[in-house]
Design a protein around this motif. Sequence first.
Motif, PDB file in Angstrom:
ATOM      1  N   ALA A   1       0.829  -1.213   0.000  1.00 21.59           N
ATOM      2  CA  ALA A   1       0.000   0.000   0.000  1.00 21.59           C
ATOM      3  C   ALA A   1       0.858   1.254   0.000  1.00 21.59           C
ATOM      4  CB  ALA A   1      -0.933  -0.009   1.208  1.00 21.59           C
ATOM      5  N   ALA A   2       1.990   1.208   0.707  1.00 22.34           N
ATOM      6  CA  ALA A   2       2.868   2.383   0.789  1.00 22.34           C
ATOM      7  C   ALA A   2       3.476   2.733  -0.561  1.00 22.34           C
ATOM      8  CB  ALA A   2       3.973   2.144   1.817  1.00 22.34           C
ATOM      9  N   GLN A   3       3.451   1.789  -1.509  1.00 21.76           N
ATOM     10  CA  GLN A   3       3.957   2.066  -2.851  1.00 21.76           C
ATOM     11  C   GLN A   3       2.993   2.942  -3.655  1.00 21.76           C
ATOM     12  OE1 GLN A   3       7.115   0.779  -3.897  1.00 21.76           O
ATOM     13  NE2 GLN A   3       7.149   0.374  -1.694  1.00 21.76           N
ATOM     14  N   ASP A   4       1.746   3.050  -3.180  1.00 28.59           N
ATOM     15  CA  ASP A   4       0.730   3.821  -3.891  1.00 28.59           C
ATOM     16  C   ASP A   4      -0.079   4.620  -2.875  1.00 28.59           C
ATOM     17  OD1 ASP A   4      -1.200   4.824  -5.585  1.00 28.59           O
ATOM     18  OD2 ASP A   4      -1.365   2.977  -6.752  1.00 28.59           O
ATOM     19  N   PRO A   5       0.426   5.790  -2.453  1.00 26.59           N
ATOM     20  CA  PRO A   5      -0.250   6.591  -1.423  1.00 26.59           C
ATOM     21  C   PRO A   5      -1.705   6.915  -1.754  1.00 26.59           C
ATOM     22  CG  PRO A   5       1.959   7.423  -1.803  1.00 26.59           C
ATOM     23  CD  PRO A   5       1.702   6.398  -2.864  1.00 26.59           C
ATOM     24  N   GLU A   6      -2.048   6.986  -3.038  1.00 27.45           N
ATOM     25  CA  GLU A   6      -3.437   7.284  -3.401  1.00 27.45           C
ATOM     26  C   GLU A   6      -4.383   6.195  -2.905  1.00 27.45           C
ATOM     27  OE1 GLU A   6      -5.104   9.903  -4.804  1.00 27.45           O
ATOM     28  OE2 GLU A   6      -3.201  10.895  -4.344  1.00 27.45           O
ATOM     29  N   TYR A   7      -3.877   4.965  -2.858  1.00 26.31           N
ATOM     30  CA  TYR A   7      -4.709   3.880  -2.327  1.00 26.31           C
ATOM     31  C   TYR A   7      -4.970   4.098  -0.839  1.00 26.31           C
ATOM     32  CZ  TYR A   7      -6.138  -0.606  -0.462  1.00 26.31           C
ATOM     33  OH  TYR A   7      -6.814  -1.594   0.218  1.00 26.31           O
ATOM     34  N   ILE A   8      -3.934   4.462  -0.099  1.00 23.23           N
ATOM     35  CA  ILE A   8      -4.102   4.699   1.339  1.00 23.23           C
ATOM     36  C   ILE A   8      -5.079   5.846   1.568  1.00 23.23           C
ATOM     37  CG2 ILE A   8      -2.913   5.254   3.496  1.00 23.23           C
ATOM     38  CD1 ILE A   8      -0.393   4.048   2.320  1.00 23.23           C
ATOM     39  N   LYS A   9      -4.983   6.879   0.744  1.00 19.74           N
ATOM     40  CA  LYS A   9      -5.901   8.020   0.876  1.00 19.74           C
ATOM     41  C   LYS A   9      -7.345   7.581   0.664  1.00 19.74           C
ATOM     42  CE  LYS A   9      -6.724  12.713  -0.851  1.00 19.74           C
ATOM     43  NZ  LYS A   9      -6.250  13.775  -1.770  1.00 19.74           N
ATOM     44  N   GLU A  10      -7.597   6.804  -0.386  1.00 19.25           N
ATOM     45  CA  GLU A  10      -8.950   6.288  -0.641  1.00 19.25           C
ATOM     46  C   GLU A  10      -9.416   5.410   0.514  1.00 19.25           C
ATOM     47  OE1 GLU A  10     -12.549   4.961  -2.412  1.00 19.25           O
ATOM     48  OE2 GLU A  10     -11.280   6.687  -2.926  1.00 19.25           O
TER      49      GLU A  10
END
Length: 508
Positions: free
Chosen positions: A278-287
């Motif tokens: 998840a940390a590889q794609d911060p936009e996922y964490i934001k969603e």
Amino acid sequence: HFDRHELDSTHFDHVGKIDPYINPYGTATNSRDENAVICDTNVALEAPTEEQAKSTLKSENISRTDLTIRLPSFEDVNETATLYAHASRILHLETNPFNARPMVQQHGDLDVWINPPPFPLSTKEMDAVYALPFERAPHPSYGDAHIPAWEMIKHSVSIMRGCFGGCTFCSITEHEGRIIQSRSEESILAEVEEIRDRDPTFKGYISDLGGPTANMYRLACKDPNIEKHCRKLSCVYPGICQNLNTDHKPLINLYKKAREIEGIKRIHIASGVRYDLAAQDPEYIKELVTHHVGGYLKIAPEHTEEGPLSKMMKPSMKAYEEFKTLFEKYSKEAGKEQYLIPYFIAAHPGTTDEDMLNLALWLKKHDLRADQVQAFMPTPMSVATAMYYSERNPLKPIRKNSEQVGTAKSLKRRQLHKAFLRYHDPNNWPLLRQELRYMGRADLIGPGKECLIPGESRRERDNRGRTQNSPKGHRFTTNHQGIPRTRKSSASSNTNNSKPSQRNNRSK
């Protein structure tokens, strides 16, 4: 299969010196045969190198695709822990359906044939499976019985199968494979609508969109040719493979479309999030934290120390801290007060008493208290189970000087490791005080903030005195290795009313 070429498993892994025993590699027939070769206790059993194995295949004009691997017999594996570790290593190296070879193992007078794993289902095939007319209800034989597990999953949707994490304590690979098999958006969204329209108890809340892991949807190797030849047990350990696609955009889009369906109030994500991915794609964490976390998010670092983490094939706490920073950032931006609930395992193979102490100090430092914890239990076919039983590390070749893995097997030592995780429980303080003094860490006993547990109170001393004077009493002692144990009088009974622990940590 008798028309296939057969090679012994030692062509693919080294087996070092074993206790005096019949050499299972001296003959392809039953190793109990009177003509079998006996191991010399002073000579190491070293298998051919990989280069020698390739040379053998080439000289005999054998294609690897026509090859069958013979494992040590059931009887040999059953009696020799080193061979159990060796067989486990070979088994897990043959889990990629694109390059796995059949295996055969002798059981008495019979051979057991082990087929390679099946090829992964395509998206079209996955959709066809989930389009079948399931009743979405417990079996009628249950009648009106209340089934807690059903209540938890009846409004959840599986979006994929498989996991390439390779955690050694898990056997998902043997159930579903390492290659992710994903459903289409249309198939998933149609099931959400079906739940909404068919279930009169539905209140607008989907309990999960996930699978074995929450965020591996449509993630795969960038190069199919590399994927077909790879034998790595994990795509994310010791670090994320450079050939792995970590783009979470398809999953983000799925979440957005699902929560926009009419009648849907909230989409929860209950499956475990692989936080290093998840940390590889911060936009996922934001969603995720903006729309799909209901105050708490459970993740599983499992431990803080590199020793046990390396035996679990889990990332370091650095990955946890990176995810935590992003989680808190996006929670704040969303105006939400949300918390991470980390899971931890006690008594996993490769975990020392010092490792558990350091984990307890980490929990104390971060003001975390585990309500219920998981203690490692051996599970069929997992690598960690092979570690537990053999006290060897099947993640590496099993050689004469191969790595030995210490394991907490005695009840008292397992209780000690669990007590460190629940350092805040007064029932654990007598045991922890005993062990901390033995470890030379009496400085962690007392009233100070830097202390792990408080010193003994007057009431505890009085109770201990009464207990020691009672014929039914018991007191803590240690064995010659310093492992706490209970010494009881002959009149006392040995009962254990503790319930199996479950994984559910809660911040203070």
